[in-house]
Design a protein around this motif. Structure first.
Motif: not given
Lengths: 431, 437
Positions: B380, B307, B376, B335, B358, B354-355
């Motif tokens: 976070k 991440h 995500s 991100a 996030q 997903i990244l």
């Protein structure tokens, strides 16, 4: 017999390792339905092959597979195999009158297959036949022993154990699973290779002016390794080492990487630590064990004035000597802020002058041979990239000579703990 | 001092107890009939036992899955399904067979332990229970006044039917085994039972198919080949095991590479040591708690490990490496850069998306109906917790971090995910409290 080939066809069509299945099925049918039947089964299984296949290839396949099948059948009979398996009673009798002849037939099938394939390659592509047969036998031979055993199991289950066609389901199920696992392995392997490249992408994100350098060095390394006729595993290791040789630069602060003036002594020492750091970062990956040496020592010099360990001559790992040549050649043929990129002949002259001092003459020779067979285009950057000044790139031979003349710096590189690591350790302690 | 957490019955103990009961019962019933074990029958049973012992020592382990012993299970199933042609073996009751299998597995386990290798008691117990089910089903339960074993000798001209019956019996065994193992790992990981069992069945399907058919193959071929059938018909399974093992090793390599990628920012001095690994651990625990399937858990784990990758493009590190303290626009750019690097691999697209999402606050889901991937949202929250608590679990740091996160509830963070974090933290502090007391 019609039923036989029909039921096998189902399990035969359109698989990537179809060949191995065909081989097992052919062998079993050579025993169960004889040479003629095996030829028919072989022909049927290649006739129904799905997908786009050129008609000539299809004809060849049909001919070859039925030929191989009937050869297996004939050899089986010739080796004393029983033609009426249902009359054979008892395990030892089965092994002698069916098992051994099946293995012999399998060997014959393997050889016939290799000879026919090599023959067609000779005709179509002009590849010398003898070497090709040897190569085919070497790569497929061991697998054929396994097919032999499985073919025998097939026969036993079919006739003496009276399971009939259902044995196809039972025998092939574990093999399908194995095949599935092999395919998964291949997918995962490719995915892994792509992900390995992300490491390089990350470094190049941090140091944009080196974009593409790793991939080019990897190509050069592969070509040099080819010229030296290294084995496939070694070749792969050298290529990967070439790909990842500068990974440790990630730990060098951006202000040093992107510096627009000459680096101070401290900064040079810091920069030079990228070889050791790269190895530390990758040491947890089992797959890369064979590549670490090359990464660790790619800034050693043939005359022993390199870093980090001051190795000389053949003490330097082979992969590192290869990378050193590739690295220097790519650096010379790349545009720098302080000079244009050199054309290939000029760069080669420069490299050859360094053979025996910075570089291993043998590797330089291999590079020259490799460049006879491969095209190399110098990396010319747009002027826009070059408006700002830059320090001498660490891969330029000039930088290597500078460090070679500064023994004090090389001692520091070899013995000082990596400054950045100790900094982050202090930071950790402070938390 | 023990910590009783209500009347939860541990699947682990149930499995062990069941296995113990089976062993005791088998010993009890077989003790009178031991004289049946002589001559050829004895030799036969002993060779099956040898195969089981060897199978226990040639184990298969794959990352993310329990290690297991397919050869041993196949040999045990084969012994269960075998009838010696003259009819001696048919008389052997299932108790003797189960006892023989249990003894062989115990010896194999002992050998394994003596060699200093791991041997999972629970896994062995689950396999023993499974095989016993097949044994009782095949040799003990009468169907229309005859057991399946007796029926099969009357189907001499229909051996394929015997094969089908054998497959069904051994599939039952594998099903029982997988159910038990699924229940155990669901409890261990605090994950949903049905989901875990489904994952378990899916992951084990290939190998299970191979060993079920191998068991049946040996049972069938024994009819013609007697004991030679055992080593011969284990060959295809060996090939399968080899293939699966290779697959396992490349998965392990892949995991190591993601690990190296994840530690890049650590090594470059952008993030505090171990941050990504801690966030990943927390995220996976939350994912399990929220009932995500294994495939998504794997992606969640990879994304969590990577991440902070985008920080690599920064000229200077953020103070303390905490993205939480960076301006929202910078967070977004980090991100995005990370997602770009990951996307360039061409094989981790889901991880990249997903990244990408996030840092988006949860209110975008509520106000604009945007579709933020659940992984995500989990990352976070996990990232915020690790940044705020400085990576220290328990104590003041943890409660202060939770307080801060609760302030952003519904606006920054998804309330469901935050609840899950609270549950996960409560569990770990409870687990930490037990050895301390």
């Amino acid at each position: 017999m019609g039923l036989v080939s029909w039921s096998w066809r189902e399990s035969n069509v359109g698989h990537r390792v179809q060949f191995s299945f065909t081989s097992i099925v052919l062998l079993a049918s050579a025993v169960i339905v004889g040479p003629v039947g095996a030829a028919a089964v072989g022909a049927a299984s290649s006739l129904v092959q799905t997908g786009r296949v050129k008609p000539s290839v299809r004809v060849f396949n049909v001919g070859m597979i039925s030929c191989v099948g009937s050869i297996a059948g004939l050899v089986y009979i010739y080796a004393g195999g029983s033609q009426a398996v249902e009359t054979v009673d008892g395990p030892s009798a089965l092994l002698i009158t069916v098992g051994i002849p099946v293995m012999v037939a399998e060997v014959a099938q393997c050889v016939a297959n290799a000879v026919l394939l090599a023959g067609v390659m000779r005709v179509a592509n002009g590849i010398p036949m003898r070497g090709q047969v040897g190569k085919l036998l070497e790569t497929t031979g061991p697998a054929y022993i396994g097919y032999g055993i499985i073919g025998f199991l097939f026969v036993v289950l079919w006739i003496p154990a009276k399971v009939g066609w259902f044995s196809a389901v039972l025998v092939l199920a574990p093999l399908f699973v194995a095949r599935w696992a092999f395919v998964q392995y291949g997918d995962e392997l490719r995915a892994h290779e792509r992900t390995l490249n992300a490491l390089v992408t990350a470094v190049e994100t941090k140091d944009p002016k080196s974009a593409g350098h790793s991939a080019r060095v990897a190509d050069l390394c592969e070509w040099i390794a080819e010229s030296l006729s290294l084995g496939s595993q070694e070749l792969q290791d050298v290529r990967t080492a070439g790909m990842l040789h500068d990974l440790g630069k990630v730990a060098v602060p951006s202000r040093v990487l992107r510096s627009s003036r000459d680096l101070s002594d401290d900064e040079l020492v810091l920069f030079a630590s990228h070889t050791t750091i790269g190895v530390e970062m990758l040491s947890d990956i089992d797959f890369l064990k064979g590549s670490l040496d090359g990464i660790a020592h790619h800034h050693e010099r043939f005359d022993g004035h390199g870093h980090p360990d001051g190795l000389a001559g053949k003490q330097i790992p082979l992969a590192a000597r290869i990378i050193a040549v590739a690295d220097a050649f790519d650096a010379l043929t790349t545009t720098r802020a302080y000079r244009p990129s050199l054309p290939v002949p000029d760069a080669l002259i420069e490299i050859e002058q360094r053979a025996g001092r910075q570089l291993d003459p043998e590797m330089v020779g291999a590079l020259v041979r490799a460049l006879h067979r491969h095209e190399w285009a110098p990396t010319v950057h747009e002027e826009g990239m070059l408006t700002r000044g830059a320090a001498v790139d660490h891969d330029d031979p000039e930088a290597s000579d500078f460090l070679a003349s500064r023994q004090d710096l090389r001692v520091r590189i070899a013995h000082e703990p990596h400054p950045h690591t100790s900094m982050s350790q202090t930071a950790r302690r402070a938390r | 001092m023990k910590d009783f957490r209500g009347p939860t019955i541990s699947a682990y103990w149930i499995t062990l107890m069941a296995a113990c009961a089976i062993v005791v019962g088998a010993a009890w019933w077989s003790i009178d009939n031991l004289d049946l074990l002589r001559g050829q029958t004895l030799a036969l049973v002993l060779s099956f036992m040898l195969a089981i012992v060897l199978g226990e020592t040639a184990r298969l382990s794959i990352v993310g899955r329990r290690d297991t012993a397919p050869i041993s299970t196949a040999a045990a199933l084969a012994l269960t399904l075998t009838s010696l042609s003259p009819g001696d073996m048919a008389m052997l009751s299932s108790s003797i067979i189960v006892a023989a299998i249990a003894v062989a597995m115990a010896i194999g386990g002992l050998v394994q332990r003596l060699r200093g290798k791991p041997f999972g008691l629970a896994d062995a117990a689950a396999r023993l229970v499974g095989v016993s089910v097949a044994c009782v089903l095949y040799r003990q339960v009468p169907f229309d006044h005859r057991t399946l074993l007796e029926w099969q000798s009357t189907w001499d001209d229909r051996r394929w039917l015997v094969a089908v019956v054998m497959l069904v019996a051994s599939s039952m065994a594998m099903l029982v085994q997988l159910l038990l193992e699924g229940a155990m790992s669901a409890q261990r990981d605090h994950a949903s039972l049905l989901r875990t069992i489904a994952d378990e069945v899916r992951a084990a399907f290939g190998l299970t198919t191979a060993l079920v058919t191998t068991g049946a193959l040996i049972g069938l071929a024994e009819y013609a080949l007697s004991i030679v059938a055992l080593p011969l018909f284990l060959v295809p399974l060996l090939l399968t095991q080899f293939a699966v093992r290779r697959y396992g090793s490349i998965r392990e390599t892949y995991r190591q590479t993601i690990g190296a990628l994840s530690s890049l920012t650590d090594r470059a001095g952008y993030t505090p040591a171990g941050h990504a690994a801690r966030v990943a651990e927390l995220a996976v625990a939350m994912g399990r708690d929220l009932g995500m399937p294994q495939r998504e858990i794997l992606e969640l784990e990879r994304a969590a490990l990577l991440h902070d990758l985008g920080q690599i493009a920064l000229r200077e590190p953020i103070p303390g490496g905490a993205t939480l303290l960076a301006a929202p626009a910078d967070q977004q750019r980090i991100a995005h850069d990370g997602a770009e690097i990951v996307r360039r691999t061409g094989v981790l697209d889901t991880v990249a998306s997903i990244l990408e999402a996030q840092t988006s606050p949860y209110r975008q889901v509520r106000e604009f109906g945007e579709d933020l991937p659940v992984p995500s949202r989990i990352i976070k929250v996990a990232n915020a917790f690790d940044d705020l608590s400085g990576g220290v679990r328990g104590g003041d740091g943890e409660s202060r971090a939770m307080e801060r996160i609760h302030l952003g509830l519904g606006y920054e963070y998804d309330p469901r995910v935050v609840d899950s974090l609270s549950r996960v933290l409560a569990r770990t502090s409870r687990a930490a409290a037990i050895p301390a007391s």
